[in-house]
Structure formats: C-alpha cells, structure tokens
Design an enzyme around this catalytic site. Structure first.
Site, short mmCIF file in Angstrom:
data_model
loop_
_atom_site.label_atom_id
_atom_site.label_comp_id
_atom_site.label_asym_id
_atom_site.label_seq_id
_atom_site.Cartn_x
_atom_site.Cartn_y
_atom_site.Cartn_z
N GLY A 30 -2.25 -28.46 30.44
CA GLY A 30 -2.11 -27.37 30.26
C GLY A 30 -0.19 -27.16 29.91
O GLY A 30 0.35 -26.03 30.16
N GLY A 31 0.13 -28.36 29.64
CA GLY A 31 1.48 -28.12 29.23
C GLY A 31 2.50 -27.88 30.28
O GLY A 31 3.64 -27.29 30.21
N SER A 49 -3.16 -34.61 29.08
CA SER A 49 -2.19 -34.16 28.67
C SER A 49 -0.99 -34.08 29.42
O SER A 49 -0.53 -35.19 29.75
CB SER A 49 -2.67 -32.64 28.02
OG SER A 49 -1.76 -31.91 27.39
N ALA A 50 -0.37 -32.85 29.95
CA ALA A 50 0.61 -32.55 30.73
C ALA A 50 0.31 -33.59 32.14
O ALA A 50 1.33 -34.29 32.74
CB ALA A 50 1.06 -31.42 31.36
N ASP A 68 -5.01 -35.49 16.89
CA ASP A 68 -4.08 -34.87 17.86
C ASP A 68 -2.68 -35.11 17.35
O ASP A 68 -2.18 -36.31 17.14
CB ASP A 68 -4.34 -35.42 18.95
CG ASP A 68 -3.63 -35.03 20.38
OD1 ASP A 68 -2.62 -34.07 20.10
OD2 ASP A 68 -3.82 -35.18 21.50
N HIS A 87 -6.87 -32.49 20.28
CA HIS A 87 -6.50 -32.40 21.48
C HIS A 87 -7.18 -31.70 22.56
O HIS A 87 -7.68 -30.44 22.44
CB HIS A 87 -5.00 -31.86 21.62
CG HIS A 87 -4.21 -32.08 23.01
ND1 HIS A 87 -3.74 -33.20 23.01
CD2 HIS A 87 -4.04 -31.15 23.90
CE1 HIS A 87 -3.08 -33.09 24.59
NE2 HIS A 87 -3.38 -31.88 24.92
#
Length: 329
Positions: free
Chosen positions: A86-87, A163-164, A269, A299
């Site tokens: 979620g960045g 991701s994050a 991605d 992604h």
C-alpha cells in the site's frame, strides 16, 4: 467506479491533499473481518485479531489453515510473518485486497501466517514502518496465543512482504540479521520480497515503459514516496533505492545465518526492473538469492488472478522446502 490513477491519483487512493502537506483520508480500502469460527464457511483458513502495541494502535491478524485446524497436523507448520503493501500510505492488515495472498500462503504452503500492522505515512514517515515491524518480531517471539503454540514452528520462520511490505522485509531483515539471537525462539530461514516497492530519481526502463500503467503509474508511486520518505530527501534515499547504498559487508549477517532470499516480480509491473537489479546486486554480494520474474501480469496480480496465485504458491513451497532443507545440512 474507481478514479483513473493517471487523471486523479488522489481520488484513486481515496485521499485529499491539504495545504500544509498533510492528507485527509476520504475512504479506506474495503476490509474483511476476521473469523475464528470453524462454522463460518471459509474453506481455506480461520483468522483472528490480536493487539501488538495499543499506544501505537498496531495489531496483527493470525491465519490458520483449515486443514491444520480440522485434522491437527502431525508436525507444526512453518511460520510466515507477513507485511502488507500500500505504498506505506494506504491499506491495513484487514484490507480485502490481500485476502488472496493470505489464502495462498496459509493454505497453499501450508503455513501459519501473522500479518502485522504498522503506522502509516505521512502521519508517520519512514522509518516508523520499519520500527513497528521490528517491534512486531519481538512481539511474535513471546506471543502466547494458543494457535501459535499449537500449530506454528518458530524454528521455521519466514519474513514475507508484498510491495511496500517487500521493502519492509528487506530493511527489517537486515536489522534482524544483526541481532538474530534477540529474536529467539524465532529462527528466520528466509526473506521473501514479493513485488517489492523500490524507487529512484532516475527512471528505470520498466518505469518508462509503463509510466501510465493503470494499476501503479509513476504519478501514484511518486506521491507515495513523497509522503513516505523523511522530509527533505529524494527517492535516492536508501529506504527507497537500496542499490545505491549497497556495501560489501552489509549482508554478512544474512550470509552467516544461512538465510535465503526470494524476490518475485512480473514484466507487466513498473517496478520489475528495480526488483531484477536488486536481485542481481545481492547475488554479486554473495547473498543466496532466487529471482522469479514472470511474463505479463501487473502489480498485485497474484491477489486477483488464480493462475498467478498458483505459480506463487509453487514458488513459495519450493523456496520454503529449499530453505528448511539447506539449514539441516
């Protein structure tokens, strides 16, 4: 209908920017409640929530494979400590977007999974997420939850993040390798960076090729880094761009402990070139790393595409077995 991220990146993330640099969260991502009731009808896993640090409002959700609960396995299962994506800005432990991954790990590996929460940016910029995630490892090692005691093998622990969360696994993994004894009885066997979120000021080839991607365009990832990084630094900071700060002795702890590293990605991605570059650099520094980079995809595709989830399940099972077997030699 969700906003087009290339036209309205703020709306796409459910966020409104404020003049003072803060943000207002207009909406949270859809969430899924925990269910520890065996009669709930979930064929894959049971789950329950436990607080980690009430003063920080951090908490965790434990996932137990249904087959383990229903048949009581002859031996305990590997333990995955999972960090969601979620960045660093959007998503939480209970965000529905990660349900497919929880199922893939818990039922497909199989394993006991603990998804741990951390404070979000920009209210809490990095390294807050790293600090909270490291704190979560200390919490897990002494947690007396009955599911963990009965079903989880603490000597077969893996850190995995998407991701994050993959970024968190990299940085927290380096920390944990320096003080591995302090986490006993947790014994980490491997680090899994699943479509990890990294950046840099110079655009990579895949970023340029997929600049207007419909899932993670550059305008969205740039905003996430703007809100996540410490004030006054750019995307070449080591939190975002670890390749620029690689030093020969940085991975001595990981190598000495025999940890394995798995990095996964796909060429649909925008992040894939950075992921491949990191895998190459780690290999050059003597880290036992496996890179799994597939064609197509996007992604976050492993949470939505069953065929992609099947490939991820296969890769995870092979990696876990390899890491566990090599530690016995």
């Amino acid at each position: 209908m969700a906003a087009d991220p290339n036209i309205d990146p703020y709306g796409y993330m459910g966020i409104a920017p404020n003049e003072d640099g803060s943000i207002t969260r207009l909406a949270e991502k859809p969430s899924t409640p925990a269910s520890s009731d065996p009669g709930s009808g979930n064929p894959f896993h049971l789950s329950k929530d436990i607080p980690i640090n009430p003063s920080k409002h951090t908490w965790a959700r434990i996932f137990l494979p249904r087959q383990a609960f229903d048949s009581s396995p002859l031996q305990k299962l590997p333990l995955f400590i999972y960090f969601y994506g979620g960045g660093f800005v959007v998503c939480r432990v209970n965000s529905s977007v990660f349900d497919g991954l929880y199922t893939t790990i818990a039922a497909g590996t199989p394993a006991v999974v603990i998804s741990v929460g951390y404070r979000r940016a920009p209210e809490h910029r990095l390294p807050a997420a790293y600090d909270d995630s490291e704190e979560a490892l200390h919490w897990v090692k002494s947690c007396k939850d009955e599911w963990l005691i009965k079903y989880a093998d603490f000597s077969k622990c893996f850190l995995m993040g998407t991701s994050a969360g993959g970024n968190i696994v990299y940085h927290v993994g380096l920390r944990a390798a320096e003080y591995a004894d302090s986490f006993l009885p947790l014994q980490i066997k491997g680090l899994i960076l699943h479509q990890p979120f990294f950046g840099g000021t110079k655009r990579s080839g895949s970023e340029l090729r997929l600049a207007n991607d419909k899932v993670l365009p550059l305008c969205v990832s740039d905003l996430m880094w703007k809100w996540s990084l410490p004030v006054g630094v750019d995307r070449d900071h080591e939190y975002s761009n670890p390749v620029l700060s690689l030093k020969s002795g940085r991975f001595d702890g990981i190598k000495a402990l025999g940890w394995k590293v798995l990095i996964t990605g796909c060429d649909g991605d925008p992040l894939v070139d950075r992921e491949m570059e990191l895998a190459k650099k780690l290999e050059e520094h003597g880290v036992p790393v496996t890179g799994k980079f597939d064609e197509g995809g996007y992604h976050g595709c492993d949470s939505h595409d069953p065929s992609r989830a099947a490939v991820l399940t296969k890769n995870l099972k092979e990696f876990v077995e390899s890491a566990i077997n090599s530690s016995k030699l």
